[in-house]
Structure formats: structure tokens, C-alpha cells
Design an enzyme around this catalytic site. Structure first.
Site, PDB file in Angstrom:
ATOM      1  N   ARG A  70       0.836  -1.211   0.000  1.00 18.53           N
ATOM      2  CA  ARG A  70       0.000   0.000   0.000  1.00 18.53           C
ATOM      3  C   ARG A  70       0.867   1.256   0.000  1.00 18.53           C
ATOM      4  NH1 ARG A  70      -3.385   2.584   4.686  1.00 18.53           N
ATOM      5  NH2 ARG A  70      -4.891   3.839   3.530  1.00 18.53           N
ATOM      6  N   HIS A  74       0.552   4.165  -2.830  1.00 20.67           N
ATOM      7  CA  HIS A  74       0.262   5.568  -2.517  1.00 20.67           C
ATOM      8  C   HIS A  74       1.399   6.473  -2.973  1.00 20.67           C
ATOM      9  CE1 HIS A  74      -3.286   5.487   0.484  1.00 20.67           C
ATOM     10  NE2 HIS A  74      -3.325   4.403  -0.271  1.00 20.67           N
ATOM     11  N   ASN A 102      -3.381   9.091   4.087  1.00 16.23           N
ATOM     12  CA  ASN A 102      -2.137   8.405   4.413  1.00 16.23           C
ATOM     13  C   ASN A 102      -1.894   8.223   5.905  1.00 16.23           C
ATOM     14  OD1 ASN A 102      -1.389   8.081   1.721  1.00 16.23           O
ATOM     15  ND2 ASN A 102      -0.270  10.013   1.643  1.00 16.23           N
ATOM     16  N   HIS A 200      -6.117  -6.037  -2.444  1.00 16.91           N
ATOM     17  CA  HIS A 200      -6.959  -6.038  -1.241  1.00 16.91           C
ATOM     18  C   HIS A 200      -7.160  -7.432  -0.670  1.00 16.91           C
ATOM     19  CE1 HIS A 200      -8.880  -1.887  -2.365  1.00 16.91           C
ATOM     20  NE2 HIS A 200      -7.641  -1.798  -1.913  1.00 16.91           N
TER      21      HIS A 200
END
Length: 345
Positions: A70, A74, A102, A200
Site C-alpha cells: 500500500r 500511494h 495516508n 486487497h
């Protein structure tokens, strides 16, 4: 583009047969200055060093894999894959890591530990952006997930903006069109959206990120007992009465829920199977089923072995890792991933 003609599992499998070649070509063609073995002379064995460290620690704490994946995602969505997400806020401005999307990111300390190890071997040579890209890849592989080629040569950015993170990071409430439009600005297509969403399978979500699907959903009217009709009713009830229920009987917005219940530490097709059962947590996940072509891809991959998904995911990760990279004389090689180099460095 919407393709109303469903793709069979055979077409998904056939596409996967050439995925390794396509992945390599997509990355090298888009960013010619990224290449395999970039540090072969300047820091020999660095990839092996990173891989061994990551495997050793992720096996002990497998939840780190999702955090690092992740973090890489990001990072790449704001200013490209330049490690700007790792920079601390300064008196001059609030950084990406302190933007609301975040605040739940983890893995910063882990990346710092890897960077320290690399700096001891090769001071000022290997970028934080490359360390993050390699670490994310090796962490996924360490829990039995796919691996992919990571050409190196990225440079580190020197700017990190909270506002840019707010604007660029996909929101859990986004519709399919909003998602595809945003992905397109990064050179990512519909299939990249479908396969990258598969990350996910090892993720968790805070109840606050899908509260609007459980309480007062706009399609069902006002009030606390109205849920998103596209969410499986029994699953929604379980979320409201158990997973997201606070001790005082209220709503526990900070509670976390597995996005792939039962196998959230295993990289597999569980996420897509739950999606087809309308048991995905985020609206942005459920949105995949609102497009005929995206849904056909999901249905097709679920009908095949995990290995097909692995190859498709690897292809999209290779593409993601080349988004708006800085190379050559752009940016810098940070000594400390959290701060921009001082002039004396």
C-alpha cells in the site's frame, strides 16, 4: 471503454500466457532509463540484500506485506514513484504522509531499516524510491504471492504535498468512472484497475472508510438503518452488529475489518470471490462490478487458478512501478528517506 461481451476464463488464461513479455516491454518502453541490474556495478548484490532482509522479517510478521504494498501504491499515485510519500512534513509545508488518506499507512520504519542496510553497503547510491519498489515486491513474494521484475534507476523526489495526496490518491467512495479517469492520468488502464484492486486480498479497511455503505446510504433514504443495496444484506448486518460495533453500542470508526475474510494473509483469489458475492467493503471495490468489461475480467479470473491472477497482477505492478519515475539527473538519491538531502550532502 465498456465491452458488453464477457471475457471467458480461457481468454484470461490466454492473455496471461504472454503477460511476462508484455510486462517487461511495457516498463522498458515507457521508462527506458529504468533497467534491470542498474546497480550491478555501483552496488553489487543490493537486490539480494534487500530480498533476504525482507523475507526474514515478513515471514515473522506477514501483515507487513500489505502495508508495504500500500505504501508503494500511494507513493506512485502522487508525483510518480519517487518516494515522496516517505518525506516528513517541514516548516515549509505539510507532506503527503500527513494527508488524511495516508494517516493509516504503515511500513515507514521498515523501509528506513532497509535503507540503512543499503546505505551501510553503498552510501548515497541506491534511491529510496528503488528501495520501496523492491521491498514491496519482495514482501508480497515472501507471503507466497507473485513476484515481478523491478527495473531500477529511480531517483528520489524533493517535494511532498499533502494537498496533492488529497487530490491524487483514489478514494474508497469513488465510482467506476472516477476511478478509471484517475488511473488514466497515471497511464493505467481498466485492467490495471481490476488487477491492482486484487491487492486487497491481503488488506484491511477501517470501518470509517465504508461507513457510508452501512448507515444512511443515499439510495435508500435517511436514517441509521439504511445500507447500500449492492452490499450483501447478511454481510452488512454482521459488519454493523459485530465488526464495526463499539463497546458502548455505537459505531467504532477506527475498528479494522479484513478485506478478504478468512485468508487476508494469503495472496489468492478470495478478494474477487467475495466481490462477486457482494461482500466487498469499499464502494470503489464494488464499483468494479458496475462495468461489464471489468466484471467479465473478474468472473474470468475467478474461474482459473491463482497463478493466472498472479501473472496479471505482476504485469500491472510492473506498469505501476514505472509511473512518472524520475531518472538521470532528476531528483536526488536521499541518504535519509524522511528528509531531503542538505546542500552539504
Amino acid at each position: 471503454m465498456v465491452n458488453p461481451r464477457p471475457r471467458s476464463s480461457w481468454s484470461i488464461m490466454a492473455m496471461a500466457m504472454v503477460v511476462v513479455v508484455l510486462a517487461c516491454g511495457a516498463v522498458t518502453g515507457a521508462r527506458a532509463q529504468l533497467r534491470m541490474g542498474f546497480y550491478a556495478k555501483s552496488c553489487p548484490g543490493v537486490e539480494k540484500m534487500v530480498g533476504e532482509f525482507v523475507r526474514q522479517h515478513v515471514v515473522r510478521v506477514p501483515t507487513v506485506a500489505a502495508a508495504l504494498l500500500r505504501l508503494h501504491f500511494h507513493d506512485c499515485f502522487v508525483r510518480g514513484c519517487d518516494a515522496s510519500v516517505l518525506l516528513n512534513s517541514t516548516a515549509g509545508g505539510v507532506a503527503e504522509k500527513d494527508a488524511p488518506p495516508n494517516l493509516t499507512l504503515r511500513g515507514f520504519d521498515f523501509v528506513d531499516r532497509v535503507k540503512t542496510l543499503v546505505e551501510e553497503a553503498c552510501p548515497g547510491v541506491v534511491s529510496c524510491a528503488d528501495v520501496l519498489a523492491l521491498t514491496a515486491r519482495d514482501a508480497v513474494a515472501a507471503i507466497g504471492g507473485p513476484s515481478w521484475r523491478v527495473p531500477t534507476g529511480r531517483r528520489d523526489g524533493t517535494v511532498s504535498s499533502m494537498q496533492e495526496a488529497l487530490n491524487e490518491i483514489p478514494k474508497p467512495s469513488m465510482s467506476f468512472k472516477e476511478l478509471t479517469d484517475l488511473f488514466a492520468t497515471k497511464g493505467l488502464g481498466v485492467r490495471d484497475l481490476v488487477w491492482l484492486s486484487g491487492a486487497h486480498t491481503i488488506g484491511i479497511a477501517h470501518c470509517s472508510s465504508f461507513a457510508d455503505r452501512l448507515y444512511g446510504h443515499p439510495t435508500t433514504g435517511a436514517g441509521n438503518d439504511t445500507t447500500d443495496p449492492s452490499l450483501d444484506a447478511a454481510y452488512a448486518t454482521n459488519l454493523r452488529r459485530r465488526k464495526c460495533l463499539a463497546a458502548n453500542g455505537g459505531y467504532a470508526e477506527d475498528a479494522v475489518v479484513e478485506m478478504d475474510p478468512g485468508s487476508h494473509l494469503t495472496f489468492d483469489l478470495g478478494y474477487y470471490r467475495a466481490l462477486l458475492k457482494h461482500r466487498s467493503l469499499l464502494q470503489s471495490d464494488a464499483a468494479l462490478l458496475t462495468d461489464a468489461a471489468a466484471r467479465a475480467d473478474v468472473e474470468g479470473v475467478v474461474g482459473g487458478p491463482d497463478e493466472v491472477f498472479f501473472q496479471l497482477f505482476a504485469r500491472s505492478m510492473a506498469t505501476l512501478g514505472a509511473v512518472q519515475v524520475k531518472t538521470g539527473a532528476q531528483g536526488e538519491i536521499r541518504r535519509n528517506c524522511a528528509v531531503v538531502n542538505s546542500p552539504s550532502n
